[in-house]
Enzyme design. Structure first.
Site, PDB file in Angstrom:
ATOM      1  N   SER A  60       0.820  -1.214   0.000  1.00 23.87           N
ATOM      2  CA  SER A  60       0.000   0.000   0.000  1.00 23.87           C
ATOM      3  C   SER A  60       0.853   1.263   0.000  1.00 23.87           C
ATOM      4  O   SER A  60       0.358   2.351  -0.309  1.00 23.87           O
ATOM      5  CB  SER A  60      -0.935   0.011   1.212  1.00 23.87           C
ATOM      6  N   CYS A 287      -9.297  -1.778   3.241  1.00 24.88           N
ATOM      7  CA  CYS A 287      -8.490  -0.673   2.715  1.00 24.88           C
ATOM      8  C   CYS A 287      -8.870  -0.345   1.267  1.00 24.88           C
ATOM      9  O   CYS A 287      -9.973   0.125   1.025  1.00 24.88           O
ATOM     10  CB  CYS A 287      -7.010  -0.989   2.878  1.00 24.88           C
ATOM     11  N   LEU A 288      -7.991  -0.575   0.291  1.00 27.00           N
ATOM     12  CA  LEU A 288      -8.350  -0.311  -1.096  1.00 27.00           C
ATOM     13  C   LEU A 288      -9.559  -1.145  -1.500  1.00 27.00           C
ATOM     14  O   LEU A 288     -10.429  -0.674  -2.243  1.00 27.00           O
ATOM     15  CB  LEU A 288      -7.168  -0.604  -2.027  1.00 27.00           C
ATOM     16  N   GLN A 291     -12.581   0.719  -0.481  1.00 25.55           N
ATOM     17  CA  GLN A 291     -12.850   1.856  -1.357  1.00 25.55           C
ATOM     18  C   GLN A 291     -13.432   1.400  -2.698  1.00 25.55           C
ATOM     19  O   GLN A 291     -14.353   2.032  -3.233  1.00 25.55           O
ATOM     20  CB  GLN A 291     -11.561   2.646  -1.570  1.00 25.55           C
ATOM     21  N   ASN A 329      -3.681   2.794   7.130  1.00 28.78           N
ATOM     22  CA  ASN A 329      -2.704   3.187   6.117  1.00 28.78           C
ATOM     23  C   ASN A 329      -3.446   3.521   4.831  1.00 28.78           C
ATOM     24  O   ASN A 329      -3.615   2.678   3.964  1.00 28.78           O
ATOM     25  CB  ASN A 329      -1.695   2.064   5.875  1.00 28.78           C
ATOM     26  N   GLY A 331      -4.546   7.056   2.061  1.00 25.36           N
ATOM     27  CA  GLY A 331      -4.526   8.468   1.708  1.00 25.36           C
ATOM     28  C   GLY A 331      -5.774   8.909   0.977  1.00 25.36           C
ATOM     29  O   GLY A 331      -5.926  10.087   0.652  1.00 25.36           O
ATOM     30  N   PHE A 332      -6.666   7.943   0.690  1.00 28.04           N
ATOM     31  CA  PHE A 332      -7.963   8.231   0.087  1.00 28.04           C
ATOM     32  C   PHE A 332      -9.044   7.726   1.039  1.00 28.04           C
ATOM     33  O   PHE A 332      -8.792   6.838   1.858  1.00 28.04           O
ATOM     34  CB  PHE A 332      -8.105   7.537  -1.271  1.00 28.04           C
ATOM     35  N   HIS A 371      -7.067  -1.692   9.056  1.00 27.67           N
ATOM     36  CA  HIS A 371      -6.427  -2.992   8.861  1.00 27.67           C
ATOM     37  C   HIS A 371      -6.640  -3.884  10.079  1.00 27.67           C
ATOM     38  O   HIS A 371      -5.862  -3.827  11.039  1.00 27.67           O
ATOM     39  CB  HIS A 371      -4.930  -2.806   8.603  1.00 27.67           C
ATOM     40  N   GLU A 373      -6.013  -6.931  10.419  1.00 29.71           N
ATOM     41  CA  GLU A 373      -4.900  -7.878  10.586  1.00 29.71           C
ATOM     42  C   GLU A 373      -3.727  -7.242  11.315  1.00 29.71           C
ATOM     43  O   GLU A 373      -2.800  -7.948  11.732  1.00 29.71           O
ATOM     44  CB  GLU A 373      -4.448  -8.389   9.218  1.00 29.71           C
TER      45      GLU A 373
END
Length: 399
Positions: A60, A287-288, A291, A329, A331-332, A371, A373
């Protein structure tokens, strides 16, 4: 405004061997470590006190330079077990690192290499001996910064050229970095979480579940925690289509973390995710992956002012009513105001009320921004993996 910031007196040197050149013309001088050369990237700060190896190898962080707020980095060395990218030889992860103190000799029974040598092998450029907290304040006030990190043992730098390169780099917006870090072919995974003094265990038991994990830049510890639930895992590349996934007959599908702008990755990821939602196969994103799921249901993502990077972020789970301390972690973020009516917000950040989770009402589909995990970080959110498998067990009863 252009300015040059020398290293603070306790770490002052006659000639700097590393520089951080920001897009606004600011030049920060210090000592170099790790790989030589230069790299353009976005600069972010991470507030975790431990887990630097896991942080720097998290895919990431592709195209990012990590400024560590904790002053002493490298004390426990490095080892082959704490790497997070799927294929270590590919060196997917951060391109640069910034430390306040010099790297010291490691003192830990698990260490098999010092951080400086490890950084060289990973092709990570490091800058030491600067006021990392002053840089953090700058990022907090101005937002995420673009720049270039450079290391030359002889201290020979063409600062004007570095400034031009820093100004030319356009940042992470519109970058599809998942394609750069994803696996190139399908592979199996059966490694379970680390056990004290025994290392990682292999899942040789009879598997009750088959999980397909779409790899946008997946972390190893996510896979281990999925495998811990008597699951065997098939990892597939980010651009795998719905027909290929359904042919694997999965009991559940996981959408992984990863780097870059989710709106750029969405071009090929969203049609597959939309088809998975329609299939009613249990779906879990992190995370991603979170999104991309939001984009698949019609929501929007936006670039954050400074992002969230650390292992001490408070998040509230609206389903349980509990507050968890988690690792983050990103940034979007998902624009909460754009969520459709059939999608429920399940988690929020207690730092800034940004979205940290969602679920589709009436579907076995949910995701989180943080996250669970950890690696590094607290384990408050491990229960989310059990929530995923509870949905899978319900699905198998009716399938």
């Amino acid at each position: 405004m252009t300015q040059t910031i020398p290293s603070p007196k306790p770490w002052s040197i006659n000639k700097p061997t590393a520089l951080l050149v920001l897009a606004n013309g600011t030049v920060i001088e210090g000592k170099g470590a790790g790989a030589t050369g230069f790299a353009e990237a976005e600069i972010c700060f991470n507030t975790a006190m431990t887990g630097y190896e896991e942080i720097l190898t998290d895919p990431s962080y592709k195209k990012q330079i990590v400024n560590f707020t904790f002053p002493h980095i490298g004390n426990v060395g490095t080892n082959s077990e704490d790497i997070e990218d799927l294929i270590p030889l590919n060196c997917h992860g951060a391109v640069g690192a910034i430390f306040k103190a010099d790297i010291t000799h490691p003192s830990n029974y698990r260490a098999n290499e010092n951080l400086n040598q490890w950084l060289k092998k990973r092709k990570i450029i490091a800058l030491c001996g600067i006021d990392t907290r002053a840089l953090t304040v700058l990022i907090r006030e101005k937002g995420a910064l673009n720049g270039i990190i450079a290391h030359d043992p002889n201290g020979n730098f063409d600062i004007n050229t570095l400034k031009k390169r820093a100004q030319k780099w356009t940042g992470l917006v519109n970058l599809d970095l998942a394609q750069e870090v994803t696996s190139k072919q399908s592979m199996k995974w059966n490694e379970k979480p680390w056990v004290w003094n025994k290392g990682y265990k292999t899942n040789n038991d009879a598997s009750n579940f088959h999980i397909v994990a779409i790899d946008y830049g997946i972390k190893r510890n996510i896979l281990r925690l999925i495998a811990a639930h008597s699951a065997h895992i098939t990892i597939v590349p980010a651009n795998t289509n719905i027909e290929e996934i359904l042919a694997m007959n999965p009991d559940g599908v996981f959408l992984s973390n990863g780097p870059g702008d989710p709106a750029a990755t969405a071009n090929y990821a969203v049609p597959t995710i939309q088809a998975l939602i329609d299939s009613n196969i249990p779906l879990f994103g992190i995370c991603l992956g979170h999104q991309l799921l939001a984009l698949a249901v019609g929501a929007k993502t936006i670039k954050m002012h400074q992002g969230h990077h650390g292992a001490n972020h408070p998040v509230k789970d609206f389903i349980t009513g509990k507050v968890e301390i988690v690792s983050m972690n990103h940034g979007f973020t998902v624009d909460t105001t754009s969520l459709p009516q059939h999608v429920e917000e399940t988690h929020i950040s207690l730092f800034d009320n940004s979205n940290c989770g969602l679920r589709i009402i009436g579907k076995p589909v949910f995701s989180v921004q943080h996250h669970p995990e950890a690696s590094p970080g607290p384990q408050d959110s491990h229960y989310l993996f059990q929530r995923f498998f509870n949905l899978i067990m319900d699905y198998k009863k009716t399938a």
